[in-house]
Design an enzyme around this catalytic site. Structure first.
Site, PDB file in Angstrom:
ATOM      1  N   GLY A  16       0.771  -1.238   0.000  1.00  0.00           N
ATOM      2  CA  GLY A  16       0.000   0.000   0.000  1.00  0.00           C
ATOM      3  C   GLY A  16       0.798   1.281   0.000  1.00  0.00           C
ATOM      4  O   GLY A  16       0.294   2.317   0.419  1.00  0.00           O
ATOM      5  N   SER A  22       2.106   8.183   2.146  1.00  0.00           N
ATOM      6  CA  SER A  22       1.358   6.987   2.552  1.00  0.00           C
ATOM      7  C   SER A  22       1.740   6.550   3.961  1.00  0.00           C
ATOM      8  O   SER A  22       2.924   6.616   4.350  1.00  0.00           O
ATOM      9  CB  SER A  22       1.657   5.829   1.592  1.00  0.00           C
ATOM     10  OG  SER A  22       1.269   6.141   0.269  1.00  0.00           O
ATOM     11  N   VAL A  70      -5.028  -6.939  -4.889  1.00  0.00           N
ATOM     12  CA  VAL A  70      -5.744  -7.587  -3.780  1.00  0.00           C
ATOM     13  C   VAL A  70      -7.207  -7.872  -4.101  1.00  0.00           C
ATOM     14  O   VAL A  70      -7.907  -8.496  -3.301  1.00  0.00           O
ATOM     15  CB  VAL A  70      -5.637  -6.782  -2.470  1.00  0.00           C
ATOM     16  CG1 VAL A  70      -4.206  -6.720  -1.984  1.00  0.00           C
ATOM     17  CG2 VAL A  70      -6.255  -5.408  -2.611  1.00  0.00           C
ATOM     18  N   TYR A 160     -17.903   9.393   5.563  1.00  0.00           N
ATOM     19  CA  TYR A 160     -17.008   8.219   5.520  1.00  0.00           C
ATOM     20  C   TYR A 160     -17.788   6.971   5.080  1.00  0.00           C
ATOM     21  O   TYR A 160     -17.223   6.060   4.503  1.00  0.00           O
ATOM     22  CB  TYR A 160     -16.367   8.041   6.891  1.00  0.00           C
ATOM     23  CG  TYR A 160     -15.143   7.159   6.906  1.00  0.00           C
ATOM     24  CD1 TYR A 160     -15.130   5.993   7.645  1.00  0.00           C
ATOM     25  CD2 TYR A 160     -14.017   7.495   6.162  1.00  0.00           C
ATOM     26  CE1 TYR A 160     -14.010   5.175   7.678  1.00  0.00           C
ATOM     27  CE2 TYR A 160     -12.888   6.675   6.186  1.00  0.00           C
ATOM     28  CZ  TYR A 160     -12.897   5.523   6.938  1.00  0.00           C
ATOM     29  OH  TYR A 160     -11.784   4.701   6.947  1.00  0.00           O
ATOM     30  N   LYS A 167     -14.311  -0.722   7.250  1.00  0.00           N
ATOM     31  CA  LYS A 167     -13.331  -0.737   8.341  1.00  0.00           C
ATOM     32  C   LYS A 167     -13.867  -1.504   9.550  1.00  0.00           C
ATOM     33  O   LYS A 167     -13.120  -2.147  10.283  1.00  0.00           O
ATOM     34  CB  LYS A 167     -12.946   0.687   8.746  1.00  0.00           C
ATOM     35  CG  LYS A 167     -12.122   1.454   7.707  1.00  0.00           C
ATOM     36  CD  LYS A 167     -10.786   0.801   7.405  1.00  0.00           C
ATOM     37  CE  LYS A 167      -9.914   1.679   6.518  1.00  0.00           C
ATOM     38  NZ  LYS A 167      -8.597   1.058   6.230  1.00  0.00           N
ATOM     39  N   VAL A 196      -4.268  11.547   8.811  1.00  0.00           N
ATOM     40  CA  VAL A 196      -2.969  12.006   8.290  1.00  0.00           C
ATOM     41  C   VAL A 196      -3.197  12.376   6.832  1.00  0.00           C
ATOM     42  O   VAL A 196      -3.888  11.656   6.107  1.00  0.00           O
ATOM     43  CB  VAL A 196      -1.903  10.891   8.388  1.00  0.00           C
ATOM     44  CG1 VAL A 196      -0.592  11.330   7.734  1.00  0.00           C
ATOM     45  CG2 VAL A 196      -1.668  10.516   9.851  1.00  0.00           C
ATOM     46  N   ARG A 197      -2.620  13.477   6.377  1.00  0.00           N
ATOM     47  CA  ARG A 197      -2.852  13.953   5.019  1.00  0.00           C
ATOM     48  C   ARG A 197      -2.139  13.043   4.021  1.00  0.00           C
ATOM     49  O   ARG A 197      -1.006  13.252   3.684  1.00  0.00           O
ATOM     50  CB  ARG A 197      -2.384  15.404   4.851  1.00  0.00           C
ATOM     51  CG  ARG A 197      -2.851  16.049   3.543  1.00  0.00           C
ATOM     52  CD  ARG A 197      -2.395  17.479   3.411  1.00  0.00           C
ATOM     53  NE  ARG A 197      -3.028  18.351   4.409  1.00  0.00           N
ATOM     54  CZ  ARG A 197      -4.268  18.845   4.296  1.00  0.00           C
ATOM     55  NH1 ARG A 197      -5.007  18.513   3.255  1.00  0.00           N
ATOM     56  NH2 ARG A 197      -4.774  19.632   5.240  1.00  0.00           N
ATOM     57  N   ILE A 199      -2.591  10.685   0.199  1.00  0.00           N
ATOM     58  CA  ILE A 199      -3.192  10.921  -1.115  1.00  0.00           C
ATOM     59  C   ILE A 199      -4.696  10.653  -1.066  1.00  0.00           C
ATOM     60  O   ILE A 199      -5.491  11.290  -1.745  1.00  0.00           O
ATOM     61  CB  ILE A 199      -2.510  10.027  -2.193  1.00  0.00           C
ATOM     62  CG1 ILE A 199      -2.930  10.460  -3.606  1.00  0.00           C
ATOM     63  CG2 ILE A 199      -2.808   8.546  -1.957  1.00  0.00           C
ATOM     64  CD1 ILE A 199      -2.119   9.777  -4.713  1.00  0.00           C
TER      65      ILE A 199
HETATM   66  C1  LIG Z   1     -11.547   6.925  -2.746  1.00  0.00           C
HETATM   67  O1  LIG Z   1     -11.751   7.081  -1.388  1.00  0.00           O
HETATM   68  C2  LIG Z   1     -10.824   6.606  -0.533  1.00  0.00           C
HETATM   69  C3  LIG Z   1      -9.751   5.827  -0.885  1.00  0.00           C
HETATM   70  C4  LIG Z   1      -8.857   5.372   0.090  1.00  0.00           C
HETATM   71  C5  LIG Z   1      -9.031   5.710   1.398  1.00  0.00           C
HETATM   72  C6  LIG Z   1      -8.060   5.250   2.434  1.00  0.00           C
HETATM   73  N1  LIG Z   1      -8.657   5.480   3.738  1.00  0.00           N
HETATM   74  C7  LIG Z   1      -9.422   4.606   4.390  1.00  0.00           C
HETATM   75  N2  LIG Z   1      -9.816   5.154   5.526  1.00  0.00           N
HETATM   76  C8  LIG Z   1      -9.304   6.398   5.605  1.00  0.00           C
HETATM   77  C9  LIG Z   1      -9.401   7.375   6.564  1.00  0.00           C
HETATM   78  C10 LIG Z   1      -8.759   8.595   6.374  1.00  0.00           C
HETATM   79  C11 LIG Z   1      -7.993   8.789   5.217  1.00  0.00           C
HETATM   80  C12 LIG Z   1      -7.889   7.796   4.259  1.00  0.00           C
HETATM   81  C13 LIG Z   1      -8.548   6.613   4.459  1.00  0.00           C
HETATM   82  C14 LIG Z   1      -7.284  10.067   4.971  1.00  0.00           C
HETATM   83  C15 LIG Z   1      -7.183  10.923   6.203  1.00  0.00           C
HETATM   84  C16 LIG Z   1      -8.502  10.989   6.924  1.00  0.00           C
HETATM   85  C17 LIG Z   1      -8.866   9.619   7.419  1.00  0.00           C
HETATM   86  C18 LIG Z   1     -10.098   6.484   1.760  1.00  0.00           C
HETATM   87  C19 LIG Z   1     -10.995   6.929   0.790  1.00  0.00           C
HETATM   88  C20 LIG Z   1     -12.140   7.740   1.214  1.00  0.00           C
END
Ligand SMILES: COc1ccc(Cn2cnc3cc4c(cc32)CCCC4)cc1C
Length: 259
Positions: A16, A22, A70, A160, A167, A196-197, A199
Site C-alpha cells: 500500500g 502513505s 488484492v 465516511y 473498516k 494524516v494527510r 493521497i
Molecule cells: C476513494 O476514497 C478513498 C480511498 C482510500 C481511502 C483510504 N482510507 C481509508 N480510511 C481512511 C481514513 C482517512 C484517510 C484515508 C482513508 C485520509 C485521512 C482521513 C482519514 C479512503 C478513501 C475515502
C-alpha cells in the site's frame, strides 16, 4: 545492550505505498531504521517507478518488489509464492490499502449501491483475509500481520459512509484471523490512525474539518504524524508486542476517548 524489537534482518511485506505521504511509507521508514528487510507489493506498474524513486531518494533497498492486485485471489497467491521463493520466511505484513468508489463517499449512505458496498468490502476488508491465507504458509516462525483502520469503523463520521462499514468488517476480521492464526504464533492487529494527510485524504469528505476538530479536542491537542503511525506499527510488528493480538491500537493523540 538488548535488542527488544528483534526486527533486524526480518522479512516484512509492505502493501500500500502510493507515495511519500502513505502510512505504509511511514512504516517502511521506521522498519528501515531497525534493519528489517523490506518487501513491497504494488498493484499498478506505474507504482513501481514511484516506489523505486522513493527508495532511491531515501537510499533504501527493497529486498523484493512484487505485483499484487488484492481484488484478485490468483494475484495474491502468485505474489506470496514469489515472495516465499525469494525470502523463504515472512515475519510480518503491513496491510495498508483501502478503496471505495468516490461517489459512495459523498451521497447518503442509504443510497450506497450494491456494487459500491461490495467493492469497498472486497478491497478494504476481505483483502486482509485473502492475504493472511496466502501468507500463512510462509510465516513459519510466527510473526505479525498489521492492518490500518480508522475511527469511522465504530463512529459515524460524515461522508465516511461505506468505508466506515468496510473498516468495521476489517476490525472484526482482525479478531477472527487472530483466533485462527494464534496457534501458528501469528498475531493479527489493527492500527487505528488519526487523520494524516495522505493521497486518499482527498477522498474523505470534510478532511480539513476532521483535522481541526482533532486539534481542538484530542487530549494531546494536536494531530498525529506519519512517523508516529510508523513507529507504533513497528512496535506492534516487533517482539515488544508479543502478547498482543486481535487488537485495534489507536494512534490518534487520544481523540477516540473523547465524547
Ligand atoms: C476513494 O476514497 C478513498 C480511498 C482510500 C481511502 C483510504 N482510507 C481509508 N480510511 C481512511 C481514513 C482517512 C484517510 C484515508 C482513508 C485520509 C485521512 C482521513 C482519514 C479512503 C478513501 C475515502
Amino acid at each position: 545492550m538488548e535488542d527488544l524489537l528483534k526486527l533486524k534482518g526480518k522479512n516484512i511485506v509492505i502493501m500500500g505505498v502510493a507515495n511519500q505521504r502513505s502510512l505504509a511509507w511511514g512504516v517502511a521508514k521506521s522498519l528501515q531504521k531497525v534493519g528489517a528487510n523490506l518487501i513491497f507489493t504494488y498493484r499498478k506498474e506505474r507504482s513501481v517507478d514511484r516506489i523505486q524513486k522513493l527508495l532511491a531518494d531515501h537510499e533504501f533497498e527493497a529486498k523484493v518488489m512484487v505485483e499484487c492486485d488484492v481484488n484478485e485471489d490468483e494475484s495474491i497467491k502468485q505474489a506470496f509464492k514469489k515472495i516465499g521463493e525469494e525470502v523463504g520466511t515472512i515475519h510480518g505484513i503491513v496491510h495498508s490499502l483501502a478503496f471505495a468508489h468516490p461517489e459512495d463517499l459523498r451521497a447518503d449512505f442509504v443510497d450506497t449501491s450494491r456494487d459500491g458496498y461490495a467493492f469497498a468490502q472486497d478491497t478494504s476488508a476481505y483483502s486482509l483475509v485473502a492475504v493472511a491465507k496466502q501468507a500463512r504458509p510462509y510465516m513459519t516462525e510466527g510473526g505479525c500481520i498489521v492492518t490500518m483502520s480508522y475511527l469511522g469503523a465504530d463512529r459515524v463520521l460524515d461522508g465516511y459512509n461505506v468505508m466506515g462499514v468496510a473498516k468495521a468488517a476489517l476490525e472484526a476480521s482482525v479478531r477472527y484471523l487472530a483466533n485462527d492464526l494464534g496457534k501458528d504464533g501469528i498475531r493479527v492487529n489493527a492500527i487505528s490512525a488519526g487523520a494524516v494527510r495522505t493521497i486518499s485524504a482527498k477522498g474523505v469528505p470534510s478532511f480539513n474539518k476532521i483535522l481541526n476538530k482533532i486539534e481542538e479536542t484530542a487530549p494531546l491537542r494536536r494531530n498525529i504524524t506519519q512517523e508516529e503511525v510508523g513507529n507504533m506499527t513497528l512496535a506492534v510488528l516487533s517482539d515488544l508486542s508479543s502478547g498482543v493480538t486481535g487488537e485495534t491500537i489507536y494512534v490518534d493523540a487520544g481523540y477516540h476517548i473523547m465524547g
